[in-house]
Scaffold this motif. Structure first.
Motif, PDB file in Angstrom:
ATOM      1  N   MET A  85      22.431  18.875  54.028  1.00  0.00           N
ATOM      2  CA  MET A  85      22.068  19.168  55.412  1.00  0.00           C
ATOM      3  C   MET A  85      21.387  18.001  56.119  1.00  0.00           C
ATOM      4  N   THR A  86      20.899  17.014  55.358  1.00  0.00           N
ATOM      5  CA  THR A  86      20.168  15.899  55.963  1.00  0.00           C
ATOM      6  C   THR A  86      20.616  14.560  55.379  1.00  0.00           C
ATOM      7  N   ASP A  87      20.717  13.569  56.273  1.00  0.00           N
ATOM      8  CA  ASP A  87      20.960  12.194  55.843  1.00  0.00           C
ATOM      9  C   ASP A  87      19.638  11.457  55.639  1.00  0.00           C
ATOM     10  N   ILE A  88      18.631  11.888  56.366  1.00  0.00           N
ATOM     11  CA  ILE A  88      17.310  11.267  56.297  1.00  0.00           C
ATOM     12  C   ILE A  88      16.269  12.348  56.547  1.00  0.00           C
ATOM     13  N   MET A  89      15.116  12.219  55.905  1.00  0.00           N
ATOM     14  CA  MET A  89      14.024  13.173  56.082  1.00  0.00           C
ATOM     15  C   MET A  89      12.831  12.416  56.647  1.00  0.00           C
ATOM     16  N   LEU A  90      12.275  12.926  57.738  1.00  0.00           N
ATOM     17  CA  LEU A  90      11.111  12.335  58.397  1.00  0.00           C
ATOM     18  C   LEU A  90       9.961  13.327  58.339  1.00  0.00           C
ATOM     19  N   ILE A  91       8.797  12.872  57.907  1.00  0.00           N
ATOM     20  CA  ILE A  91       7.598  13.709  57.943  1.00  0.00           C
ATOM     21  C   ILE A  91       6.671  13.083  58.971  1.00  0.00           C
ATOM     22  N   ALA A  92       6.552  13.753  60.136  1.00  0.00           N
ATOM     23  CA  ALA A  92       5.771  13.194  61.240  1.00  0.00           C
ATOM     24  C   ALA A  92       5.136  14.325  62.048  1.00  0.00           C
ATOM     25  N   PRO A  93       3.844  14.492  61.931  1.00  0.00           N
ATOM     26  CA  PRO A  93       2.892  13.702  61.157  1.00  0.00           C
ATOM     27  C   PRO A  93       2.858  14.126  59.691  1.00  0.00           C
ATOM     28  N   ASP A 108       5.107  23.296  47.133  1.00  0.00           N
ATOM     29  CA  ASP A 108       4.459  24.581  47.375  1.00  0.00           C
ATOM     30  C   ASP A 108       4.623  25.092  48.800  1.00  0.00           C
ATOM     31  N   GLY A 109       5.556  24.509  49.546  1.00  0.00           N
ATOM     32  CA  GLY A 109       5.766  24.952  50.915  1.00  0.00           C
ATOM     33  C   GLY A 109       7.074  24.404  51.456  1.00  0.00           C
ATOM     34  N   PRO A 110       7.411  24.737  52.696  1.00  0.00           N
ATOM     35  CA  PRO A 110       8.700  24.322  53.245  1.00  0.00           C
ATOM     36  C   PRO A 110       8.874  22.812  53.342  1.00  0.00           C
ATOM     37  N   VAL A 111       7.817  22.072  53.700  1.00  0.00           N
ATOM     38  CA  VAL A 111       7.963  20.621  53.852  1.00  0.00           C
ATOM     39  C   VAL A 111       8.165  19.951  52.500  1.00  0.00           C
ATOM     40  N   THR A 112       7.339  20.277  51.527  1.00  0.00           N
ATOM     41  CA  THR A 112       7.479  19.635  50.212  1.00  0.00           C
ATOM     42  C   THR A 112       8.788  20.043  49.530  1.00  0.00           C
ATOM     43  N   MET A 113       9.215  21.278  49.730  1.00  0.00           N
ATOM     44  CA  MET A 113      10.507  21.700  49.179  1.00  0.00           C
ATOM     45  C   MET A 113      11.648  20.979  49.888  1.00  0.00           C
ATOM     46  N   ALA A 114      11.540  20.805  51.204  1.00  0.00           N
ATOM     47  CA  ALA A 114      12.583  20.100  51.946  1.00  0.00           C
ATOM     48  C   ALA A 114      12.737  18.679  51.421  1.00  0.00           C
ATOM     49  N   VAL A 115      11.615  18.002  51.192  1.00  0.00           N
ATOM     50  CA  VAL A 115      11.665  16.631  50.672  1.00  0.00           C
ATOM     51  C   VAL A 115      12.269  16.616  49.275  1.00  0.00           C
ATOM     52  N   LYS A 116      11.808  17.509  48.417  1.00  0.00           N
ATOM     53  CA  LYS A 116      12.329  17.560  47.046  1.00  0.00           C
ATOM     54  C   LYS A 116      13.834  17.807  47.043  1.00  0.00           C
ATOM     55  N   SER A 117      14.280  18.751  47.851  1.00  0.00           N
ATOM     56  CA  SER A 117      15.700  19.090  47.892  1.00  0.00           C
ATOM     57  C   SER A 117      16.522  17.931  48.459  1.00  0.00           C
ATOM     58  N   HIS A 118      15.998  17.310  49.515  1.00  0.00           N
ATOM     59  CA  HIS A 118      16.655  16.162  50.148  1.00  0.00           C
ATOM     60  C   HIS A 118      16.804  14.992  49.176  1.00  0.00           C
ATOM     61  N   LEU A 119      15.769  14.743  48.372  1.00  0.00           N
ATOM     62  CA  LEU A 119      15.772  13.594  47.451  1.00  0.00           C
ATOM     63  C   LEU A 119      16.802  13.719  46.333  1.00  0.00           C
ATOM     64  N   ARG A 120      17.292  14.908  46.081  1.00  0.00           N
ATOM     65  CA  ARG A 120      18.299  15.053  45.015  1.00  0.00           C
ATOM     66  C   ARG A 120      19.560  14.263  45.338  1.00  0.00           C
ATOM     67  N   ASN A 121      19.740  13.945  46.637  1.00  0.00           N
ATOM     68  CA  ASN A 121      20.903  13.157  47.065  1.00  0.00           C
ATOM     69  C   ASN A 121      20.570  11.676  47.234  1.00  0.00           C
ATOM     70  N   SER A 122      19.358  11.274  46.805  1.00  0.00           N
ATOM     71  CA  SER A 122      18.902   9.872  46.893  1.00  0.00           C
ATOM     72  C   SER A 122      18.933   9.333  48.323  1.00  0.00           C
ATOM     73  N   ASN A 123      18.648  10.211  49.278  1.00  0.00           N
ATOM     74  CA  ASN A 123      18.589   9.806  50.679  1.00  0.00           C
ATOM     75  C   ASN A 123      17.154   9.439  51.055  1.00  0.00           C
ATOM     76  N   PRO A 124      16.976   8.615  52.104  1.00  0.00           N
ATOM     77  CA  PRO A 124      15.640   8.137  52.445  1.00  0.00           C
ATOM     78  C   PRO A 124      14.710   9.199  53.016  1.00  0.00           C
ATOM     79  N   VAL A 125      13.431   9.034  52.679  1.00  0.00           N
ATOM     80  CA  VAL A 125      12.345   9.854  53.218  1.00  0.00           C
ATOM     81  C   VAL A 125      11.421   8.915  53.987  1.00  0.00           C
ATOM     82  N   ILE A 126      11.150   9.250  55.248  1.00  0.00           N
ATOM     83  CA  ILE A 126      10.275   8.447  56.102  1.00  0.00           C
ATOM     84  C   ILE A 126       8.933   9.149  56.214  1.00  0.00           C
ATOM     85  N   VAL A 127       7.856   8.427  55.916  1.00  0.00           N
ATOM     86  CA  VAL A 127       6.499   8.975  55.980  1.00  0.00           C
ATOM     87  C   VAL A 127       5.789   8.382  57.191  1.00  0.00           C
TER      88      VAL A 127
END
Length: 196
Positions: A85-93, A108-127
């Motif tokens: 569902m995502t090519d890139i994940m941004l956490i802001a703020p 333990d919540g929607p944001v951390t699960m979203a990042v974990k799930s997104h990373l299974r595809n080795s796609n970038p996470v922006i902090v």
């Protein structure tokens, strides 16, 4: 502004309420640039009412900007990776609390699960940092994430250092530039910005 047409961006928001207006402004710019933006909201971001607005209003605004229902649960976030569902994940703020969870693989919540799930595809996470303890308790977590694969940081600086000497905030106006660099597996430089 570069054309982001078709880029699937997960836009996760955590509870640094004083920066929400900056975050929403960048969310609007990403949508205007053609990105398909999925809002992902932490429980605090939609349930805590503060002098910066009501949680329900924050949820409504994100959904209106993105023209889609926000991800607000672990169950809702889990399919992000398997369904691509995502090519890139941004956490802001991104708060110090969320930094700690990401650095220690706590889901333990929607944001951390979203990042974990997104990373299974080795796609970038922006902090996009926004925390008063960045140069104190959160500094080790920033360091850990900077040394983890697929994590990139929106350049940051001290936030009102005379009053809050351990606070850091990312320059929200550099979000799109950071995304474009991360898509090329590059960290936007300089990471420590002149202003925020």
């Amino acid at each position: 502004m570069a054309d982001l047409n078709g880029l699937k961006i997960g836009f996760a928001m955590t509870g640094s309420f004083c920066t929400f207006e900056k975050a929403f402004a960048q969310m609007e710019k990403l949508v205007e640039a053609g990105a398909d933006v999925i809002p992902i909201m932490s429980q605090n971001s939609i349930s805590v009412d503060s002098r910066f607005g009501l949680g329900a209003e924050h949820l409504k605004k994100a959904e209106e900007i993105c023209n889609k229902q926000a991800v607000i649960s672990i169950n809702g976030a889990e399919p992000i990776g398997p369904k691509h569902m995502t090519d890139i994940m941004l956490i802001a703020p991104c708060t110090g609390n969320t930094l700690a969870k990401l650095a220690n693989s706590i889901t333990d919540g929607p944001v951390t699960m979203a990042v974990k799930s997104h990373l299974r595809n080795s796609n970038p996470v922006i902090v996009n940092i926004s925390t008063n303890d960045a140069l104190a308790g959160s500094l080790k977590n920033i360091g850990l994430l900077m040394n983890m694969k697929n994590y990139y940081f929106v350049p940051f600086c001290q936030d009102n250092s005379s009053v809050k000497p351990t606070s850091l905030i990312s320059d929200f106006t550099l979000i799109q530039d950071t995304i474009e660099a991360a898509l090329k597996s590059k960290q936007l430089q300089p990471v420590i910005a002149v202003s925020g």
